[in-house]
Design a protein around this motif. Structure first.
Motif, PDB file in Angstrom:
ATOM      1  N   GLY A  48      33.154 -26.952 -46.059  1.00 44.78           N
ATOM      2  CA  GLY A  48      33.418 -26.378 -47.369  1.00 44.78           C
ATOM      3  C   GLY A  48      33.648 -24.883 -47.273  1.00 44.78           C
ATOM      4  O   GLY A  48      34.462 -24.314 -48.010  1.00 44.78           O
ATOM      5  N   ASP A  49      32.937 -24.240 -46.343  1.00 46.79           N
ATOM      6  CA  ASP A  49      33.134 -22.802 -46.136  1.00 46.79           C
ATOM      7  C   ASP A  49      34.562 -22.501 -45.689  1.00 46.79           C
ATOM      8  O   ASP A  49      35.199 -21.558 -46.174  1.00 46.79           O
ATOM      9  CB  ASP A  49      32.149 -22.275 -45.086  1.00 46.79           C
ATOM     10  N   GLU A  50      35.059 -23.297 -44.740  1.00 45.55           N
ATOM     11  CA  GLU A  50      36.417 -23.072 -44.226  1.00 45.55           C
ATOM     12  C   GLU A  50      37.454 -23.323 -45.316  1.00 45.55           C
ATOM     13  O   GLU A  50      38.452 -22.596 -45.430  1.00 45.55           O
ATOM     14  CB  GLU A  50      36.678 -23.978 -43.029  1.00 45.55           C
ATOM     15  N   ILE A  51      37.224 -24.365 -46.122  1.00 48.42           N
ATOM     16  CA  ILE A  51      38.154 -24.651 -47.222  1.00 48.42           C
ATOM     17  C   ILE A  51      38.162 -23.500 -48.214  1.00 48.42           C
ATOM     18  O   ILE A  51      39.221 -23.089 -48.700  1.00 48.42           O
ATOM     19  CB  ILE A  51      37.767 -25.968 -47.914  1.00 48.42           C
ATOM     20  N   ALA A  52      36.979 -22.952 -48.494  1.00 50.83           N
ATOM     21  CA  ALA A  52      36.893 -21.807 -49.410  1.00 50.83           C
ATOM     22  C   ALA A  52      37.688 -20.628 -48.850  1.00 50.83           C
ATOM     23  O   ALA A  52      38.417 -19.951 -49.582  1.00 50.83           O
ATOM     24  CB  ALA A  52      35.437 -21.413 -49.635  1.00 50.83           C
ATOM     25  N   ARG A  53      37.549 -20.379 -47.545  1.00 51.46           N
ATOM     26  CA  ARG A  53      38.307 -19.278 -46.915  1.00 51.46           C
ATOM     27  C   ARG A  53      39.808 -19.479 -47.094  1.00 51.46           C
ATOM     28  O   ARG A  53      40.547 -18.541 -47.396  1.00 51.46           O
ATOM     29  CB  ARG A  53      37.967 -19.196 -45.426  1.00 51.46           C
ATOM     30  N   ARG A  54      40.266 -20.705 -46.896  1.00 49.74           N
ATOM     31  CA  ARG A  54      41.704 -20.982 -46.995  1.00 49.74           C
ATOM     32  C   ARG A  54      42.199 -20.853 -48.431  1.00 49.74           C
ATOM     33  O   ARG A  54      43.328 -20.390 -48.659  1.00 49.74           O
ATOM     34  CB  ARG A  54      42.003 -22.378 -46.443  1.00 49.74           C
ATOM     35  N   ILE A  55      41.380 -21.273 -49.386  1.00 47.40           N
ATOM     36  CA  ILE A  55      41.774 -21.128 -50.789  1.00 47.40           C
ATOM     37  C   ILE A  55      41.924 -19.654 -51.137  1.00 47.40           C
ATOM     38  O   ILE A  55      42.901 -19.240 -51.772  1.00 47.40           O
ATOM     39  CB  ILE A  55      40.739 -21.804 -51.708  1.00 47.40           C
ATOM     40  N   VAL A  56      40.940 -18.860 -50.727  1.00 45.52           N
ATOM     41  CA  VAL A  56      40.984 -17.424 -51.009  1.00 45.52           C
ATOM     42  C   VAL A  56      42.182 -16.782 -50.322  1.00 45.52           C
ATOM     43  O   VAL A  56      42.902 -15.967 -50.915  1.00 45.52           O
ATOM     44  CB  VAL A  56      39.672 -16.750 -50.562  1.00 45.52           C
ATOM     45  N   VAL A 110      35.380 -28.022 -56.241  1.00 39.85           N
ATOM     46  CA  VAL A 110      33.926 -28.129 -56.090  1.00 39.85           C
ATOM     47  C   VAL A 110      33.662 -28.538 -54.643  1.00 39.85           C
ATOM     48  O   VAL A 110      34.053 -29.622 -54.216  1.00 39.85           O
ATOM     49  CB  VAL A 110      33.337 -29.168 -57.059  1.00 39.85           C
ATOM     50  N   LEU A 111      33.013 -27.669 -53.883  1.00 36.47           N
ATOM     51  CA  LEU A 111      32.908 -27.860 -52.439  1.00 36.47           C
ATOM     52  C   LEU A 111      31.466 -27.972 -51.963  1.00 36.47           C
ATOM     53  O   LEU A 111      30.649 -27.079 -52.196  1.00 36.47           O
ATOM     54  CB  LEU A 111      33.564 -26.677 -51.707  1.00 36.47           C
ATOM     55  N   ASP A 112      31.172 -29.082 -51.274  1.00 35.43           N
ATOM     56  CA  ASP A 112      29.926 -29.174 -50.514  1.00 35.43           C
ATOM     57  C   ASP A 112      30.164 -28.386 -49.223  1.00 35.43           C
ATOM     58  O   ASP A 112      31.181 -28.591 -48.540  1.00 35.43           O
ATOM     59  CB  ASP A 112      29.618 -30.642 -50.203  1.00 35.43           C
ATOM     60  N   ARG A 113      29.243 -27.540 -48.845  1.00 37.65           N
ATOM     61  CA  ARG A 113      29.466 -26.658 -47.697  1.00 37.65           C
ATOM     62  C   ARG A 113      29.449 -27.395 -46.370  1.00 37.65           C
ATOM     63  O   ARG A 113      30.035 -26.924 -45.389  1.00 37.65           O
ATOM     64  CB  ARG A 113      28.420 -25.538 -47.689  1.00 37.65           C
ATOM     65  N   ASP A 114      28.789 -28.567 -46.308  1.00 39.12           N
ATOM     66  CA  ASP A 114      28.570 -29.222 -45.017  1.00 39.12           C
ATOM     67  C   ASP A 114      29.337 -30.534 -44.855  1.00 39.12           C
ATOM     68  O   ASP A 114      28.870 -31.455 -44.196  1.00 39.12           O
ATOM     69  CB  ASP A 114      27.074 -29.487 -44.824  1.00 39.12           C
ATOM     70  N   ILE A 115      30.512 -30.658 -45.450  1.00 41.60           N
ATOM     71  CA  ILE A 115      31.292 -31.880 -45.272  1.00 41.60           C
ATOM     72  C   ILE A 115      31.882 -31.936 -43.859  1.00 41.60           C
ATOM     73  O   ILE A 115      32.082 -30.906 -43.214  1.00 41.60           O
ATOM     74  CB  ILE A 115      32.434 -31.967 -46.316  1.00 41.60           C
ATOM     75  N   PRO A 116      32.181 -33.154 -43.344  1.00 36.82           N
ATOM     76  CA  PRO A 116      32.773 -33.287 -42.009  1.00 36.82           C
ATOM     77  C   PRO A 116      34.162 -32.664 -41.944  1.00 36.82           C
ATOM     78  O   PRO A 116      34.843 -32.504 -42.954  1.00 36.82           O
ATOM     79  CB  PRO A 116      32.853 -34.814 -41.824  1.00 36.82           C
ATOM     80  N   GLY A 117      34.596 -32.372 -40.715  1.00 37.71           N
ATOM     81  CA  GLY A 117      35.903 -31.749 -40.534  1.00 37.71           C
ATOM     82  C   GLY A 117      35.827 -30.291 -40.927  1.00 37.71           C
ATOM     83  O   GLY A 117      34.756 -29.689 -40.847  1.00 37.71           O
ATOM     84  N   PRO A 118      36.922 -29.708 -41.372  1.00 38.06           N
ATOM     85  CA  PRO A 118      36.824 -28.340 -41.888  1.00 38.06           C
ATOM     86  C   PRO A 118      35.735 -28.307 -42.963  1.00 38.06           C
ATOM     87  O   PRO A 118      35.754 -29.098 -43.901  1.00 38.06           O
ATOM     88  CB  PRO A 118      38.213 -28.080 -42.471  1.00 38.06           C
ATOM     89  N   THR A 147      40.785 -34.323 -45.762  1.00 36.29           N
ATOM     90  CA  THR A 147      41.266 -34.943 -47.002  1.00 36.29           C
ATOM     91  C   THR A 147      41.324 -33.918 -48.125  1.00 36.29           C
ATOM     92  O   THR A 147      42.269 -33.902 -48.920  1.00 36.29           O
ATOM     93  CB  THR A 147      40.354 -36.108 -47.408  1.00 36.29           C
ATOM     94  N   ALA A 148      40.315 -33.058 -48.190  1.00 33.71           N
ATOM     95  CA  ALA A 148      40.292 -32.021 -49.230  1.00 33.71           C
ATOM     96  C   ALA A 148      41.506 -31.104 -49.116  1.00 33.71           C
ATOM     97  O   ALA A 148      42.163 -30.792 -50.117  1.00 33.71           O
ATOM     98  CB  ALA A 148      39.006 -31.211 -49.133  1.00 33.71           C
ATOM     99  N   LEU A 149      41.806 -30.670 -47.904  1.00 34.79           N
ATOM    100  CA  LEU A 149      42.952 -29.781 -47.705  1.00 34.79           C
ATOM    101  C   LEU A 149      44.262 -30.486 -48.043  1.00 34.79           C
ATOM    102  O   LEU A 149      45.181 -29.876 -48.602  1.00 34.79           O
ATOM    103  CB  LEU A 149      42.975 -29.281 -46.261  1.00 34.79           C
ATOM    104  N   GLU A 150      44.355 -31.773 -47.717  1.00 37.88           N
ATOM    105  CA  GLU A 150      45.571 -32.521 -48.038  1.00 37.88           C
ATOM    106  C   GLU A 150      45.758 -32.622 -49.551  1.00 37.88           C
ATOM    107  O   GLU A 150      46.857 -32.401 -50.075  1.00 37.88           O
ATOM    108  CB  GLU A 150      45.500 -33.917 -47.427  1.00 37.88           C
TER     109      GLU A 150
END
Length: 231
Positions: A59-67, A49-57, A35-38
């Protein structure tokens, strides 16, 4: 300011969203990584603002994609992982700030404001144009030295208009920047809010309606479009 909150604890996410709304900060909630990525793909945010341990991808993976996207979107890690190694790895992923749970909402607000100031496209914390002076930290507005009391939504709309430095801002963009994702795209809330804001600021009108385009701030502006104080 509009932020994305990626947090899988519903009560905490809703508490954050409600608290930020009181500070004139619009927040969308994502309970999982997909949902975050969408939401990131379809909306323009000022901060993630990212919790690192959310389900699915995670927070770490989302941070990588943003960067990796090169968007420059500021990232604040919000997590219970409070060891120095955890913080170090978060910053190595590209986080701009790191706040551990439990936390005070006021501290989160201050950190969001600070990140907003450091954003490449941000403006100075105290903004001035055409006799208007807006202080986002004190949430105060003055016109020609006179204090103007505004509602939270009026303040949020004015902040977006002032940031445009006299440029035209469409109603759609105002809806995206000053409201959250639950706002009805067909609502007349923008027109009503701008109309009320214009009246609060007083005459001579300083917010002009540009027919078919949106709104802008400028000295000597009139309501435009044949309106008299309307939006």
């Amino acid at each position: 300011m509009r932020v994305l909150i990626a947090e899988d604890e519903p009560y905490l996410a809703q508490a954050i969203q409600g608290g930020l709304r009181l500070e004139a900060i619009a927040a969308d909630i994502a309970g999982d990584g997909d949902t975050a990525l969408e939401l990131l793909s379809i909306n323009a945010y000022d901060i993630a603002v990212l919790d690192r341990d959310i389900p699915g991808p995670s927070g770490d993976e989302i941070a990588r994609r943003i960067v990796a996207s090169g968007s420059g979107l500021p990232i604040l890690m919000l997590t219970a992982a409070d060891r120095i190694d955890d913080k170090a790895s978060g910053f190595e992923l590209g986080a701009d700030d790191y706040l551990t749970k439990p936390f005070e909402l006021r501290e989160l607000v201050l950190r969001l404001r600070a990140l907003g100031r450091r954003c490449p496209h941000s403006r100075p914390p105290v903004r001035e144009i055409a006799g208007l002076r807006l202080d986002p930290f004190r949430r105060e507005v003055y016109r020609d030295g006179r204090y103007v009391a505004l509602t939270r939504k009026q303040f949020a709309v004015l902040e977006v208009l002032i940031a445009a430095e006299g440029g035209v801002v469409s109603a759609e963009d105002l809806l995206k920047r000053a409201w959250d994702e639950r706002a009805d795209p067909f609502t007349n809330a923008v027109r009503i809010t701008v109309s009320a804001l214009r009246k609060r600021l007083g005459e001579p009108w300083i917010i002009a309606t540009v027919a078919g385009a949106g709104y802008r701030i400028g000295a000597g502006a009139d309501a435009g479009g044949g309106e008299s104080g309307g939006g």
